[in-house]
Motif scaffolding. Structure first.
Motif, PDB file in Angstrom:
ATOM      1  N   ASN A  54       3.892 -94.320  92.096  1.00 40.95           N
ATOM      2  CA  ASN A  54       5.082 -93.571  92.499  1.00 40.95           C
ATOM      3  C   ASN A  54       6.049 -93.393  91.323  1.00 40.95           C
ATOM      4  O   ASN A  54       7.233 -93.685  91.417  1.00 40.95           O
ATOM      5  CB  ASN A  54       5.785 -94.252  93.679  1.00 40.95           C
ATOM      6  N   TYR A  55       5.491 -92.914  90.207  1.00 40.51           N
ATOM      7  CA  TYR A  55       6.263 -92.730  88.972  1.00 40.51           C
ATOM      8  C   TYR A  55       6.345 -91.237  88.663  1.00 40.51           C
ATOM      9  O   TYR A  55       5.383 -90.636  88.185  1.00 40.51           O
ATOM     10  CB  TYR A  55       5.600 -93.509  87.825  1.00 40.51           C
ATOM     11  N   ARG A  56       7.481 -90.628  88.938  1.00 40.41           N
ATOM     12  CA  ARG A  56       7.649 -89.179  88.851  1.00 40.41           C
ATOM     13  C   ARG A  56       7.460 -88.608  87.438  1.00 40.41           C
ATOM     14  O   ARG A  56       6.835 -87.556  87.297  1.00 40.41           O
ATOM     15  CB  ARG A  56       8.994 -88.774  89.410  1.00 40.41           C
ATOM     16  N   PRO A  57       7.991 -89.210  86.363  1.00 41.03           N
ATOM     17  CA  PRO A  57       7.783 -88.608  85.029  1.00 41.03           C
ATOM     18  C   PRO A  57       6.301 -88.477  84.654  1.00 41.03           C
ATOM     19  O   PRO A  57       5.909 -87.487  84.030  1.00 41.03           O
ATOM     20  CB  PRO A  57       8.508 -89.566  84.087  1.00 41.03           C
ATOM     21  N   GLY A  58       5.492 -89.453  85.036  1.00 40.00           N
ATOM     22  CA  GLY A  58       4.062 -89.351  84.755  1.00 40.00           C
ATOM     23  C   GLY A  58       3.424 -88.183  85.484  1.00 40.00           C
ATOM     24  O   GLY A  58       2.575 -87.471  84.938  1.00 40.00           O
ATOM     25  N   THR A  59       3.848 -87.966  86.720  1.00 40.28           N
ATOM     26  CA  THR A  59       3.334 -86.831  87.491  1.00 40.28           C
ATOM     27  C   THR A  59       3.758 -85.516  86.857  1.00 40.28           C
ATOM     28  O   THR A  59       2.967 -84.579  86.743  1.00 40.28           O
ATOM     29  CB  THR A  59       3.850 -86.902  88.942  1.00 40.28           C
ATOM     30  N   ILE A  60       4.997 -85.439  86.419  1.00 43.41           N
ATOM     31  CA  ILE A  60       5.504 -84.209  85.800  1.00 43.41           C
ATOM     32  C   ILE A  60       4.763 -83.904  84.495  1.00 43.41           C
ATOM     33  O   ILE A  60       4.362 -82.762  84.256  1.00 43.41           O
ATOM     34  CB  ILE A  60       7.026 -84.316  85.576  1.00 43.41           C
ATOM     35  N   PHE A  61       4.566 -84.924  83.657  1.00 39.56           N
ATOM     36  CA  PHE A  61       3.808 -84.709  82.414  1.00 39.56           C
ATOM     37  C   PHE A  61       2.392 -84.246  82.722  1.00 39.56           C
ATOM     38  O   PHE A  61       1.852 -83.370  82.040  1.00 39.56           O
ATOM     39  CB  PHE A  61       3.753 -85.986  81.570  1.00 39.56           C
ATOM     40  N   GLY A  62       1.764 -84.828  83.721  1.00 43.92           N
ATOM     41  CA  GLY A  62       0.407 -84.424  84.095  1.00 43.92           C
ATOM     42  C   GLY A  62       0.346 -82.985  84.568  1.00 43.92           C
ATOM     43  O   GLY A  62      -0.554 -82.231  84.203  1.00 43.92           O
ATOM     44  N   ILE A  63       1.319 -82.564  85.375  1.00 39.99           N
ATOM     45  CA  ILE A  63       1.346 -81.186  85.871  1.00 39.99           C
ATOM     46  C   ILE A  63       1.599 -80.205  84.737  1.00 39.99           C
ATOM     47  O   ILE A  63       0.957 -79.151  84.663  1.00 39.99           O
ATOM     48  CB  ILE A  63       2.406 -81.045  86.982  1.00 39.99           C
ATOM     49  N   ILE A  64       2.513 -80.541  83.843  1.00 38.49           N
ATOM     50  CA  ILE A  64       2.774 -79.668  82.684  1.00 38.49           C
ATOM     51  C   ILE A  64       1.510 -79.549  81.832  1.00 38.49           C
ATOM     52  O   ILE A  64       1.134 -78.455  81.394  1.00 38.49           O
ATOM     53  CB  ILE A  64       3.955 -80.200  81.858  1.00 38.49           C
ATOM     54  N   GLY A  65       0.844 -80.677  81.590  1.00 41.77           N
ATOM     55  CA  GLY A  65      -0.390 -80.650  80.806  1.00 41.77           C
ATOM     56  C   GLY A  65      -1.473 -79.821  81.464  1.00 41.77           C
ATOM     57  O   GLY A  65      -2.153 -79.026  80.805  1.00 41.77           O
ATOM     58  N   LEU A  66      -1.644 -79.973  82.786  1.00 39.18           N
ATOM     59  CA  LEU A  66      -2.637 -79.169  83.496  1.00 39.18           C
ATOM     60  C   LEU A  66      -2.320 -77.679  83.379  1.00 39.18           C
ATOM     61  O   LEU A  66      -3.225 -76.863  83.198  1.00 39.18           O
ATOM     62  CB  LEU A  66      -2.667 -79.561  84.978  1.00 39.18           C
ATOM     63  N   SER A  67      -1.056 -77.337  83.487  1.00 33.70           N
ATOM     64  CA  SER A  67      -0.662 -75.926  83.393  1.00 33.70           C
ATOM     65  C   SER A  67      -0.974 -75.350  82.015  1.00 33.70           C
ATOM     66  O   SER A  67      -1.534 -74.257  81.900  1.00 33.70           O
ATOM     67  CB  SER A  67       0.831 -75.772  83.689  1.00 33.70           C
ATOM     68  N   ILE A  68      -0.620 -76.088  80.979  1.00 32.69           N
ATOM     69  CA  ILE A  68      -0.870 -75.612  79.613  1.00 32.69           C
ATOM     70  C   ILE A  68      -2.369 -75.490  79.366  1.00 32.69           C
ATOM     71  O   ILE A  68      -2.841 -74.499  78.781  1.00 32.69           O
ATOM     72  CB  ILE A  68      -0.218 -76.548  78.577  1.00 32.69           C
ATOM     73  N   ASP A  69      -3.139 -76.466  79.823  1.00 31.44           N
ATOM     74  CA  ASP A  69      -4.590 -76.431  79.614  1.00 31.44           C
ATOM     75  C   ASP A  69      -5.241 -75.276  80.364  1.00 31.44           C
ATOM     76  O   ASP A  69      -6.115 -74.593  79.832  1.00 31.44           O
ATOM     77  CB  ASP A  69      -5.213 -77.752  80.049  1.00 31.44           C
ATOM     78  N   GLY A  70      -4.814 -75.062  81.597  1.00 29.69           N
ATOM     79  CA  GLY A  70      -5.355 -73.941  82.366  1.00 29.69           C
ATOM     80  C   GLY A  70      -5.038 -72.607  81.720  1.00 29.69           C
ATOM     81  O   GLY A  70      -5.891 -71.715  81.635  1.00 29.69           O
ATOM     82  N   LEU A  71      -3.804 -72.453  81.239  1.00 28.07           N
ATOM     83  CA  LEU A  71      -3.432 -71.215  80.559  1.00 28.07           C
ATOM     84  C   LEU A  71      -4.200 -71.035  79.257  1.00 28.07           C
ATOM     85  O   LEU A  71      -4.528 -69.907  78.873  1.00 28.07           O
ATOM     86  CB  LEU A  71      -1.929 -71.200  80.288  1.00 28.07           C
ATOM     87  N   GLY A  72      -4.494 -72.144  78.562  1.00 26.51           N
ATOM     88  CA  GLY A  72      -5.283 -72.055  77.334  1.00 26.51           C
ATOM     89  C   GLY A  72      -6.685 -71.530  77.590  1.00 26.51           C
ATOM     90  O   GLY A  72      -7.195 -70.680  76.848  1.00 26.51           O
ATOM     91  N   ILE A  73      -7.299 -71.996  78.665  1.00 27.06           N
ATOM     92  CA  ILE A  73      -8.642 -71.513  79.004  1.00 27.06           C
ATOM     93  C   ILE A  73      -8.588 -70.042  79.392  1.00 27.06           C
ATOM     94  O   ILE A  73      -9.402 -69.231  78.933  1.00 27.06           O
ATOM     95  CB  ILE A  73      -9.258 -72.372  80.127  1.00 27.06           C
ATOM     96  N   VAL A  74      -7.628 -69.671  80.228  1.00 25.23           N
ATOM     97  CA  VAL A  74      -7.488 -68.266  80.629  1.00 25.23           C
ATOM     98  C   VAL A  74      -7.231 -67.390  79.412  1.00 25.23           C
ATOM     99  O   VAL A  74      -7.806 -66.298  79.287  1.00 25.23           O
ATOM    100  CB  VAL A  74      -6.358 -68.116  81.674  1.00 25.23           C
ATOM    101  N   PHE A  75      -6.395 -67.855  78.494  1.00 27.17           N
ATOM    102  CA  PHE A  75      -6.085 -67.086  77.288  1.00 27.17           C
ATOM    103  C   PHE A  75      -7.343 -66.783  76.483  1.00 27.17           C
ATOM    104  O   PHE A  75      -7.598 -65.634  76.130  1.00 27.17           O
ATOM    105  CB  PHE A  75      -5.074 -67.865  76.437  1.00 27.17           C
ATOM    106  N   TRP A  76      -8.158 -67.811  76.199  1.00 27.13           N
ATOM    107  CA  TRP A  76      -9.337 -67.581  75.360  1.00 27.13           C
ATOM    108  C   TRP A  76     -10.411 -66.788  76.081  1.00 27.13           C
ATOM    109  O   TRP A  76     -11.125 -65.997  75.458  1.00 27.13           O
ATOM    110  CB  TRP A  76      -9.880 -68.899  74.815  1.00 27.13           C
ATOM    111  N   VAL A  77     -10.539 -66.947  77.378  1.00 19.84           N
ATOM    112  CA  VAL A  77     -11.500 -66.126  78.124  1.00 19.84           C
ATOM    113  C   VAL A  77     -11.072 -64.665  78.067  1.00 19.84           C
ATOM    114  O   VAL A  77     -11.907 -63.769  77.857  1.00 19.84           O
ATOM    115  CB  VAL A  77     -11.633 -66.628  79.578  1.00 19.84           C
ATOM    116  N   CYS A  78      -9.775 -64.400  78.218  1.00 15.35           N
ATOM    117  CA  CYS A  78      -9.277 -63.021  78.123  1.00 15.35           C
ATOM    118  C   CYS A  78      -9.478 -62.451  76.726  1.00 15.35           C
ATOM    119  O   CYS A  78      -9.840 -61.274  76.574  1.00 15.35           O
ATOM    120  CB  CYS A  78      -7.805 -62.954  78.517  1.00 15.35           C
ATOM    121  N   VAL A  79      -9.234 -63.259  75.712  1.00 15.51           N
ATOM    122  CA  VAL A  79      -9.440 -62.790  74.333  1.00 15.51           C
ATOM    123  C   VAL A  79     -10.893 -62.392  74.122  1.00 15.51           C
ATOM    124  O   VAL A  79     -11.185 -61.327  73.570  1.00 15.51           O
ATOM    125  CB  VAL A  79      -9.016 -63.876  73.320  1.00 15.51           C
ATOM    126  N   VAL A  80     -11.816 -63.210  74.569  1.00  9.15           N
ATOM    127  CA  VAL A  80     -13.240 -62.915  74.389  1.00  9.15           C
ATOM    128  C   VAL A  80     -13.627 -61.669  75.179  1.00  9.15           C
ATOM    129  O   VAL A  80     -14.328 -60.792  74.676  1.00  9.15           O
ATOM    130  CB  VAL A  80     -14.101 -64.130  74.803  1.00  9.15           C
TER     131      VAL A  80
END
Length: 86
Positions: A54-80
């Motif tokens: 029940n530690y909110r900052p850890g959850t927030i960092f995880g969600i931010i990381g997931l968002s950035i990683d998902g956008l990175g994959i979408v970005f490179w797939v679109c580029v290709v």
């Protein structure tokens, strides 16, 4: 000599690692998708650890990381995909 007990930060290290992997994922074309996949794994791990304690900052960092990683994959797939139409 006594050491002060450090307060555990569940999910924060995994969440920050996920964010770093996402930033690397945007910067490097081929390895970037693999780095983003590792970042997604770290983000999920961070969220699970943080929610268990029940530690909110850890959850927030995880969600931010997931968002950035998902956008990175979408970005490179679109580029290709869009480069193949030229």
């Amino acid at each position: 000599m006594t050491r002060a007990a450090q307060k555990p930060l569940p999910g924060v290290i995994a969440g920050i690692g996920s964010i770093v992997a996402g930033v690397i994922g945007f910067g490097i074309p081929v390895v970037g998708i693999l780095a983003s996949c590792v970042g997604i794994w770290l983000g999920i791990k961070g969220i699970r650890q943080a929610r268990a304690m029940n530690y909110r900052p850890g959850t927030i960092f995880g969600i931010i990381g997931l968002s950035i990683d998902g956008l990175g994959i979408v970005f490179w797939v679109c580029v290709v995909c869009f480069e193949s139409y030229r």
